[in-house]
Write a protein that holds these residues in place. Structure first.
Motif, PDB file in Angstrom:
ATOM      1  N   GLU A 186      34.794  94.271 -38.591  1.00  0.00           N
ATOM      2  CA  GLU A 186      34.950  94.712 -39.978  1.00  0.00           C
ATOM      3  C   GLU A 186      36.338  95.293 -40.235  1.00  0.00           C
ATOM      4  OE1 GLU A 186      31.761  97.426 -40.510  1.00  0.00           O
ATOM      5  OE2 GLU A 186      30.252  95.869 -40.902  1.00  0.00           O
ATOM      6  N   GLU A 187      37.003  95.763 -39.190  1.00  0.00           N
ATOM      7  CA  GLU A 187      38.338  96.345 -39.350  1.00  0.00           C
ATOM      8  C   GLU A 187      39.448  95.316 -39.179  1.00  0.00           C
ATOM      9  OE1 GLU A 187      38.755  99.658 -36.729  1.00  0.00           O
ATOM     10  OE2 GLU A 187      36.859 100.583 -37.341  1.00  0.00           O
ATOM     11  N   MET A 188      39.087  94.113 -38.761  1.00  0.00           N
ATOM     12  CA  MET A 188      40.088  93.080 -38.524  1.00  0.00           C
ATOM     13  C   MET A 188      40.463  92.378 -39.829  1.00  0.00           C
ATOM     14  SD  MET A 188      38.306  91.491 -35.100  1.00  0.00           S
ATOM     15  CE  MET A 188      39.072  89.886 -35.361  1.00  0.00           C
ATOM     16  N   GLU A 189      41.735  92.104 -39.989  1.00  0.00           N
ATOM     17  CA  GLU A 189      42.204  91.296 -41.115  1.00  0.00           C
ATOM     18  C   GLU A 189      42.557  89.924 -40.560  1.00  0.00           C
ATOM     19  OE1 GLU A 189      45.326  93.199 -43.207  1.00  0.00           O
ATOM     20  OE2 GLU A 189      44.145  94.977 -43.731  1.00  0.00           O
ATOM     21  N   LEU A 190      41.606  89.010 -40.679  1.00  0.00           N
ATOM     22  CA  LEU A 190      41.760  87.693 -40.075  1.00  0.00           C
ATOM     23  C   LEU A 190      41.376  86.636 -41.101  1.00  0.00           C
ATOM     24  CD1 LEU A 190      42.554  86.800 -37.175  1.00  0.00           C
ATOM     25  CD2 LEU A 190      40.115  86.495 -36.718  1.00  0.00           C
ATOM     26  N   ASP A 191      42.366  85.888 -41.556  1.00  0.00           N
ATOM     27  CA  ASP A 191      42.144  84.847 -42.558  1.00  0.00           C
ATOM     28  C   ASP A 191      41.809  83.541 -41.841  1.00  0.00           C
ATOM     29  OD1 ASP A 191      41.990  83.429 -44.871  1.00  0.00           O
ATOM     30  OD2 ASP A 191      44.157  83.280 -45.187  1.00  0.00           O
ATOM     31  N   ILE A 192      40.523  83.311 -41.611  1.00  0.00           N
ATOM     32  CA  ILE A 192      40.096  82.144 -40.842  1.00  0.00           C
ATOM     33  C   ILE A 192      40.096  80.909 -41.741  1.00  0.00           C
ATOM     34  CG2 ILE A 192      38.271  81.181 -39.396  1.00  0.00           C
ATOM     35  CD1 ILE A 192      37.226  84.022 -39.010  1.00  0.00           C
ATOM     36  N   PRO A 193      40.753  79.832 -41.337  1.00  0.00           N
ATOM     37  CA  PRO A 193      40.743  78.608 -42.150  1.00  0.00           C
ATOM     38  C   PRO A 193      39.319  78.094 -42.368  1.00  0.00           C
ATOM     39  CG  PRO A 193      42.444  78.486 -40.458  1.00  0.00           C
ATOM     40  CD  PRO A 193      41.625  79.701 -40.156  1.00  0.00           C
ATOM     41  N   SER A 237      44.761  72.950 -39.261  1.00  0.00           N
ATOM     42  CA  SER A 237      44.139  74.270 -39.143  1.00  0.00           C
ATOM     43  C   SER A 237      44.215  74.720 -37.687  1.00  0.00           C
ATOM     44  CB  SER A 237      42.671  74.222 -39.591  1.00  0.00           C
ATOM     45  OG  SER A 237      42.577  73.837 -40.949  1.00  0.00           O
ATOM     46  N   LEU A 238      44.640  75.969 -37.476  1.00  0.00           N
ATOM     47  CA  LEU A 238      44.827  76.510 -36.132  1.00  0.00           C
ATOM     48  C   LEU A 238      43.743  77.537 -35.814  1.00  0.00           C
ATOM     49  CD1 LEU A 238      48.663  77.213 -36.436  1.00  0.00           C
ATOM     50  CD2 LEU A 238      47.554  75.103 -35.658  1.00  0.00           C
ATOM     51  N   TRP A 239      43.525  77.745 -34.514  1.00  0.00           N
ATOM     52  CA  TRP A 239      42.626  78.826 -34.122  1.00  0.00           C
ATOM     53  C   TRP A 239      43.255  80.154 -34.527  1.00  0.00           C
ATOM     54  CZ3 TRP A 239      37.835  78.040 -33.160  1.00  0.00           C
ATOM     55  CH2 TRP A 239      37.406  76.876 -32.517  1.00  0.00           C
ATOM     56  N   PRO A 240      42.508  81.009 -35.216  1.00  0.00           N
ATOM     57  CA  PRO A 240      43.078  82.298 -35.624  1.00  0.00           C
ATOM     58  C   PRO A 240      43.305  83.206 -34.419  1.00  0.00           C
ATOM     59  CG  PRO A 240      40.743  82.222 -36.147  1.00  0.00           C
ATOM     60  CD  PRO A 240      41.122  80.849 -35.677  1.00  0.00           C
ATOM     61  N   THR A 241      44.392  83.939 -34.457  1.00  0.00           N
ATOM     62  CA  THR A 241      44.704  84.883 -33.385  1.00  0.00           C
ATOM     63  C   THR A 241      44.961  86.257 -33.986  1.00  0.00           C
ATOM     64  OG1 THR A 241      47.055  84.301 -33.503  1.00  0.00           O
ATOM     65  CG2 THR A 241      45.700  83.114 -31.893  1.00  0.00           C
ATOM     66  N   LEU A 242      44.773  87.272 -33.163  1.00  0.00           N
ATOM     67  CA  LEU A 242      44.935  88.657 -33.593  1.00  0.00           C
ATOM     68  C   LEU A 242      46.067  89.267 -32.782  1.00  0.00           C
ATOM     69  CD1 LEU A 242      43.445  90.630 -35.544  1.00  0.00           C
ATOM     70  CD2 LEU A 242      42.135  91.397 -33.555  1.00  0.00           C
ATOM     71  N   ALA A 243      47.125  89.698 -33.463  1.00  0.00           N
ATOM     72  CA  ALA A 243      48.286  90.232 -32.754  1.00  0.00           C
ATOM     73  C   ALA A 243      47.930  91.490 -31.968  1.00  0.00           C
ATOM     74  CB  ALA A 243      49.414  90.529 -33.744  1.00  0.00           C
ATOM     75  N   THR A 244      47.200  92.384 -32.601  1.00  0.00           N
ATOM     76  CA  THR A 244      46.814  93.648 -31.960  1.00  0.00           C
ATOM     77  C   THR A 244      45.366  93.955 -32.310  1.00  0.00           C
ATOM     78  OG1 THR A 244      49.075  94.472 -32.217  1.00  0.00           O
ATOM     79  CG2 THR A 244      47.362  96.089 -31.696  1.00  0.00           C
ATOM     80  N   PRO A 245      44.540  94.266 -31.327  1.00  0.00           N
ATOM     81  CA  PRO A 245      43.141  94.586 -31.637  1.00  0.00           C
ATOM     82  C   PRO A 245      43.037  95.941 -32.317  1.00  0.00           C
ATOM     83  CG  PRO A 245      43.578  94.974 -29.311  1.00  0.00           C
ATOM     84  CD  PRO A 245      44.819  94.345 -29.874  1.00  0.00           C
TER      85      PRO A 245
END
Length: 462
Positions: free
Chosen positions: A305-312, A119-127
């Motif tokens: 709430e606007e972020m699409e982040l699939d956190i493990p 499992s990796l730390w989730p990252t966001l390509a663009t805020p």
């Protein structure tokens, strides 16, 4: 079957399970596995008793009879993984957020294949878009003379004197009372007091004590029944008890005059006007801090709430466990336990841990958001900023900031400090970039820039 990865002596393959999850398959060849099993057996021999052999001298086959062949092999595989995983991380550039989990072990012709779930730390390509974003806040009332006066009165009360008066008592007065109580005809040790100084309007163990005493004069005897506000001994909260109160004296609280003489004698100011101005400045500062705190919370919530982040799930669980254990430690320092907390709050342990999972999820989302903003704006942390952070640590130790920096150079702690600084600056950029307004759409000036040295959002995001 895995093949040797270019540039690495470790054979492995990497498969993407999700955005932030990977399955790594490693080949542990037979010769290395055999040697690792022998080492594991020798280590286990030191910890177990085998009939007919001194501790640590039992041969491998006897150790396997005692602990099982599978235990020896699993220990050997764990040793090999510990030895080989650094090369895997270097070869893939992956940084696990939590310890990898062994998902499967298979015997193959060349040795053993091990599947690891990473499992990796989730990252966001663009805020999410934040520059120029309107954020509506609930604006507290402006600081007026009434608020300043109330603050000054609380300060003057620290120097108040009590004067006995011959009149009915009222809110704010003190009464000297003798109080006794009983339950079902049996006298109680608590609540009970003799010569107790009670301020009318202040809550006590007995609900409604002020209401029953209000308007009484010295010499009055008041008897009534009332529920307990909290549990006392074997009596539960809400238990109705009998109360008898004898009022010995009624005393009025006299505040000192707010004049220049008193101010110069008991404060750091020379005049009442100076003290009043400082109180006004302090209260306005608290109001401003409250608005900034509200902006921070509302803004981060809206962006998350606007972020699409699939956190493990493993990352959330690991963070929640750390929070939960910190909570357990704080309770322990207070002489309490999680079990007592659960009972007192009427929750079950699953519900409590679920709350920590929610907090962990929010914390991870915010971290990914701020990291993305930092990368998006090109923030860099200089050595001087790191040194300033170590300076705060140096004040609590006998070391200098320079010596701490030398010790921490290249360490995980230095990376953590650098990351904290990056996120703090990213949050500052976020808050300066948005437009805070009240319910009517009017701009709220949060005065972020220090007087005489204003910095614009554009300056910080170049």
């Amino acid at each position: 079957m895995p093949s040797p990865t270019p540039g690495s002596v470790v054979s492995f393959t990497v498969a993407e399970v999700s955005d932030f999850e990977r399955r790594i398959t490693l080949l542990l060849d037979s010769s290395r596995l055999e040697a690792a099993e022998s080492r594991a057996a020798r280590r286990l021999a030191r910890d177990i008793h085998v009939n007919g052999f001194r501790r640590g001298k039992a041969p491998r086959r006897m150790v396997e009879r005692v602990v099982g062949r599978e235990r020896v092999r699993n220990d050997a595989i764990e040793d090999l993984l510990t030895d080989r995983l650094p090369a895997v991380w270097e070869g893939t550039g992956l940084t696990p957020a939590v310890s990898p989990v062994v998902d499967d072990i298979r015997e193959v012709e060349a040795g053993v294949e091990v599947d690891l779930f990473v499992s990796l730390w989730p990252t966001l390509a663009t805020p999410p878009v934040y520059e120029g974003r309107t954020v509506e806040l609930e604006v507290p009332e402006e600081i007026g003379e009434e608020a300043v006066g109330q603050h000054l009165d609380r300060y003057r009360e620290q120097f108040a004197e009590l004067e006995t008066v011959e009149r009915p008592c009222r809110i704010g007065d003190y009464v000297a009372i003798d109080l006794s109580s009983s339950h079902e005809g049996r006298p109680l040790e608590t609540p009970a007091a003799t010569g107790f100084m009670y301020e009318l309007g202040v809550e006590t163990l007995v609900e409604g004590l002020t209401d029953h005493l209000l308007g009484c004069e010295a010499g009055a005897v008041v008897e009534f029944e009332a529920p307990l506000r909290v549990a006392v001994g074997e009596l539960a909260e809400g238990t109705v008890i009998g109360v008898r109160v004898v009022v010995d004296d009624v005393m009025e609280k006299l505040l000192p005059d707010l004049d220049d003489e008193w101010v110069s004698d008991f404060t750091d100011f020379d005049t009442a006007s100076e003290l009043r101005e400082q109180v006004l400045e302090d209260l306005e500062g608290e109001r401003l801090d409250s608005l900034r705190s509200q902006l921070r919370g509302v803004l981060l919530t809206e962006l998350a709430e606007e972020m699409e982040l699939d956190i493990p799930e493993a990352v959330v669980d690991a963070s929640a466990v750390r929070m939960f254990e910190d909570f357990r430690g704080r309770l322990d320092k207070q002489g309490s336990t999680v079990e007592e907390y659960v009972e007192a709050t009427g929750q079950d342990i699953e519900a409590v841990f679920g709350q920590f999972r929610g907090r962990a999820t929010a914390q991870i989302q915010v971290g990914a958001l701020l990291d993305s903003v930092a990368e998006h704006t090109g923030i860099e942390v200089g050595d001087e900023e790191i040194l300033d952070a170590y300076q705060a640590l140096a004040t609590r130790t006998e070391q200098s900031a320079e010596s701490i920096a030398e010790e921490m150079a290249g360490s995980a702690l230095e990376n953590s400090v650098r990351g904290d600084i990056l996120r703090t600056r990213a949050l500052d950029i976020l808050m300066r970039a948005v437009v805070p307004t009240d319910g009517d759409g009017s701009l709220i000036d949060l005065r972020f820039d220090p007087p005489g040295a204003p910095e614009t959002v554009e300056d910080e995001t170049e």
